[in-house]
Design a protein around this motif. Structure first.
Motif, PDB file in Angstrom:
ATOM      1  N   ALA A 162       0.851  -1.184   0.000  1.00  0.00           N
ATOM      2  CA  ALA A 162       0.000   0.000   0.000  1.00  0.00           C
ATOM      3  C   ALA A 162       0.883   1.228   0.000  1.00  0.00           C
ATOM      4  N   GLY A 163       0.467   2.241  -0.738  1.00  0.00           N
ATOM      5  CA  GLY A 163       1.257   3.463  -0.803  1.00  0.00           C
ATOM      6  C   GLY A 163       0.978   4.386   0.356  1.00  0.00           C
ATOM      7  N   GLY A 164       1.773   5.435   0.451  1.00  0.00           N
ATOM      8  CA  GLY A 164       1.570   6.429   1.493  1.00  0.00           C
ATOM      9  C   GLY A 164       2.442   6.170   2.697  1.00  0.00           C
ATOM     10  N   PRO A 165       2.634   7.192   3.541  1.00  0.00           N
ATOM     11  CA  PRO A 165       3.543   7.077   4.679  1.00  0.00           C
ATOM     12  C   PRO A 165       3.083   6.110   5.747  1.00  0.00           C
ATOM     13  N   ALA A 166       1.764   5.817   5.810  1.00  0.00           N
ATOM     14  CA  ALA A 166       1.268   4.916   6.853  1.00  0.00           C
ATOM     15  C   ALA A 166       1.306   3.449   6.446  1.00  0.00           C
ATOM     16  N   ALA A 167       1.690   3.181   5.204  1.00  0.00           N
ATOM     17  CA  ALA A 167       1.682   1.800   4.735  1.00  0.00           C
ATOM     18  C   ALA A 167       2.776   0.998   5.438  1.00  0.00           C
ATOM     19  N   PRO A 168       2.455  -0.213   5.919  1.00  0.00           N
ATOM     20  CA  PRO A 168       3.479  -1.015   6.608  1.00  0.00           C
ATOM     21  C   PRO A 168       4.470  -1.598   5.625  1.00  0.00           C
ATOM     22  N   ASN A 169       5.726  -1.719   6.071  1.00  0.00           N
ATOM     23  CA  ASN A 169       6.719  -2.359   5.221  1.00  0.00           C
ATOM     24  C   ASN A 169       6.815  -3.846   5.570  1.00  0.00           C
ATOM     25  N   TYR A 170       7.685  -4.543   4.851  1.00  0.00           N
ATOM     26  CA  TYR A 170       7.785  -5.996   5.010  1.00  0.00           C
ATOM     27  C   TYR A 170       8.138  -6.364   6.444  1.00  0.00           C
ATOM     28  N   ASP A 171       9.144  -5.706   7.017  1.00  0.00           N
ATOM     29  CA  ASP A 171       9.602  -6.050   8.362  1.00  0.00           C
ATOM     30  C   ASP A 171       8.506  -5.820   9.400  1.00  0.00           C
ATOM     31  N   GLU A 172       7.734  -4.731   9.237  1.00  0.00           N
ATOM     32  CA  GLU A 172       6.662  -4.444  10.188  1.00  0.00           C
ATOM     33  C   GLU A 172       5.578  -5.513  10.128  1.00  0.00           C
ATOM     34  N   VAL A 173       5.206  -5.922   8.920  1.00  0.00           N
ATOM     35  CA  VAL A 173       4.180  -6.959   8.777  1.00  0.00           C
ATOM     36  C   VAL A 173       4.686  -8.279   9.330  1.00  0.00           C
ATOM     37  N   GLU A 174       5.941  -8.625   9.019  1.00  0.00           N
ATOM     38  CA  GLU A 174       6.503  -9.885   9.510  1.00  0.00           C
ATOM     39  C   GLU A 174       6.540  -9.910  11.032  1.00  0.00           C
ATOM     40  N   SER A 175       6.963  -8.806  11.644  1.00  0.00           N
ATOM     41  CA  SER A 175       7.044  -8.744  13.101  1.00  0.00           C
ATOM     42  C   SER A 175       5.662  -8.869  13.730  1.00  0.00           C
ATOM     43  N   ARG A 176       4.672  -8.217  13.144  1.00  0.00           N
ATOM     44  CA  ARG A 176       3.323  -8.281  13.706  1.00  0.00           C
ATOM     45  C   ARG A 176       2.752  -9.692  13.599  1.00  0.00           C
ATOM     46  N   LEU A 177       2.967 -10.340  12.443  1.00  0.00           N
ATOM     47  CA  LEU A 177       2.459 -11.699  12.266  1.00  0.00           C
ATOM     48  C   LEU A 177       3.147 -12.672  13.224  1.00  0.00           C
ATOM     49  N   ARG A 178       4.448 -12.503  13.424  1.00  0.00           N
ATOM     50  CA  ARG A 178       5.171 -13.379  14.343  1.00  0.00           C
ATOM     51  C   ARG A 178       4.671 -13.177  15.774  1.00  0.00           C
ATOM     52  N   GLY A 179       4.445 -11.923  16.149  1.00  0.00           N
ATOM     53  CA  GLY A 179       3.913 -11.658  17.481  1.00  0.00           C
ATOM     54  C   GLY A 179       2.535 -12.255  17.685  1.00  0.00           C
ATOM     55  N   GLN A 180       1.698 -12.199  16.647  1.00  0.00           N
ATOM     56  CA  GLN A 180       0.366 -12.794  16.744  1.00  0.00           C
ATOM     57  C   GLN A 180       0.451 -14.301  16.920  1.00  0.00           C
ATOM     58  N   GLN A 181       1.365 -14.936  16.186  1.00  0.00           N
ATOM     59  CA  GLN A 181       1.515 -16.388  16.311  1.00  0.00           C
ATOM     60  C   GLN A 181       1.998 -16.774  17.704  1.00  0.00           C
ATOM     61  N   LEU A 182       2.988 -16.046  18.216  1.00  0.00           N
ATOM     62  CA  LEU A 182       3.510 -16.362  19.538  1.00  0.00           C
ATOM     63  C   LEU A 182       2.439 -16.145  20.601  1.00  0.00           C
ATOM     64  N   SER A 183       1.648 -15.088  20.457  1.00  0.00           N
ATOM     65  CA  SER A 183       0.567 -14.830  21.398  1.00  0.00           C
ATOM     66  C   SER A 183      -0.475 -15.941  21.347  1.00  0.00           C
ATOM     67  N   MET A 184      -0.800 -16.399  20.140  1.00  0.00           N
ATOM     68  CA  MET A 184      -1.766 -17.486  19.999  1.00  0.00           C
ATOM     69  C   MET A 184      -1.253 -18.761  20.657  1.00  0.00           C
TER      70      MET A 184
END
Length: 448
Positions: A407-429
């Motif tokens: 997604a474009g624009g300054p608020a769009a997440p980059n690869y590392d941000e998405v990867e970190s969030r997904l990993r955190g969600q998995q660990l929390s689950m």
């Protein structure tokens, strides 16, 4: 959960300062509106009221046996006092049942966690507990003695705090050690998430805080609704949303103060979507019943979204201008189809340099709307890191490698941000499943 303790420290520091109460404006709305009230954002970071002195009695003695390990009325009272101090939920006749229920659930989980720490020989030394307390105190500009002293004034003994921190720190270490290697996020999963965000970028988006009351943990759906109503009332009156979410919410976001991040219109259940569509930034919802429990939503911000989607393309092509014969175009198409399965984002340019009839180019990152019309469909819909079927343009026949999309624009997440969030969600689950399984296998005997 260091962030959890940090905000508790902010609350305590502000209370020590004895500043005037935070101002909260309750929205004047019709009963059918999903909005409960407007929150003052400053109350989130600087809670400014001291809890009412907790005046409640518990019968002395044994409350619960957890695998033959007792929870006493003293422990329960201590945990209720700590919960009140951390969240600033006022101990009224209406709110005390929810406070007691949550404190008891926390204690049961803690007993089970402590037993697991002993089984795996995870020991947290006093020095590490001291360091954690010092970190909390330093982050809010007070001394460790002042932090523990305030809690003592509210009736919480220092050892109650120390043991909670000890178990919490040890549990985090145990979960990371046992499940960290399993909380892996594949590139395809990250790419698909980024693609979904990009495809939905033009829809309205909501920055949401959430509290979920799990009906199974509080005694049924009606108890969950009653408890949620009490929490909404307390938050409107000044209890910080994030602190309440950390202590009372059963959602995965509880560890980060209920922060659910940016949600996209149409990707949440209808009941929640209806509430979000009728809320303005800064507003707290009324309790929203769903299957299995009740939600409370806090709309921190919203935006219209952006139609901008960015794609990173590479290509190989065979020249064939608009006047080329059908036979020439067919031959070029067949040539590209013959090598397509061998191409990747990593080797497509090198391959083009090895064969004289191929022209390669790194097209870099572009707004999809700025691409040639023939390229736009591939850029929008092809899987990331895939190679397209041959595409005909007035210049020739092309194979496109879709190497990245976001997604474009300054608020769009980059690869590392998405990867970190997904990993955190998995660990929390995995952590939630771990404690759920411990509860299911445990012998929990309620007394009285």
């Amino acid at each position: 959960m260091r962030f959890k303790r940090y905000t508790a420290g902010v609350a305590i520091a502000a209370m020590l300062a004895s500043v005037a109460p935070a101002q909260l404006a309750t929205a004047q709305t019709a009963p059918e509106t999903p909005v409960a009230g407007q929150l003052d954002p400053s109350a989130e970071q600087t809670p400014q009221r001291r809890p009412t002195a907790a005046d409640f009695d518990l019968a002395e003695g044994l409350v619960v046996l957890v695998n033959d390990v007792p929870i006493t009325s003293y422990e329960l009272r201590q945990r209720m006092l700590l919960l009140i101090a951390m969240t600033q939920v006022q101990p009224t006749a209406e709110s005390l049942p929810a406070i007691q229920r949550q404190a008891l659930n926390n204690l049961i989980d803690e007993k089970l966690q402590r037993q697991e720490l002993a089984r795996f020989q995870v020991n947290i030394p006093d020095e590490e507990v001291d360091a954690e307390i010092a970190m909390i105190a330093q982050s809010v500009g007070i001394t460790p003695e002042a932090y523990l002293g305030y809690l003592a004034e509210t009736g919480v003994q220092p050892e109650t705090v120390r043991e909670q921190i000890r178990v919490e720190t040890g549990w985090q270490a145990l979960v990371r050690g046992r499940y960290g290697p399993r909380a892996r996020v594949g590139r395809n999963q990250v790419d698909q998430t980024i693609q979904r965000i990009s495809a939905s970028a033009s829809r309205p988006q909501y920055l949401v805080g959430e509290i979920f009351i799990d009906a199974a943990r509080v005694g049924g759906q009606q108890a969950a609704m009653n408890g949620a109503n009490q929490l909404v009332e307390q938050i409107i009156q000044g209890a910080p949303f994030m602190a309440v979410a950390r202590q009372f919410s059963a959602a995965p976001s509880a560890a980060s103060g209920g922060d659910a991040g940016w949600l996209i219109q149409g990707e949440v259940p209808q009941g929640l979507q209806t509430a979000l569509d009728n809320m303005e930034p800064g507003q707290l919802s009324r309790p929203i019943p769903v299957e299995g429990g009740v939600y409370i939503l806090y709309l921190r911000d919203k935006r219209d979204g952006s139609s901008t989607s960015m794609v990173n393309l590479r290509q190989v092509m065979i020249e064939a201008d608009a006047g080329a014969s059908d036979e020439a175009v067919a031959a070029a198409t067949a040539r590209l189809n013959a090598i397509r399965s061998d191409l990747t984002c990593d080797n497509i340019l090198e391959r083009s340099r090895q064969e004289p009839d191929l022209l390669g180019a790194d097209l870099g990152e572009s707004d999809i709307n700025d691409l040639a019309p023939q390229f736009q469909q591939v850029a929008r819909s092809a899987e990331v890191r895939s190679i397209s079927a041959p595409v005909r343009t007035p210049l020739g026949v092309h194979l496109l490698a879709v190497c990245d999309r976001r997604a474009g624009g300054p608020a769009a997440p980059n690869y590392d941000e998405v990867e970190s969030r997904l990993r955190g969600q998995q660990l929390s689950m995995l952590a939630r499943r771990y404690i759920r399984d411990l509860r299911e296998d445990a012998h929990i005997d309620f007394k009285g």
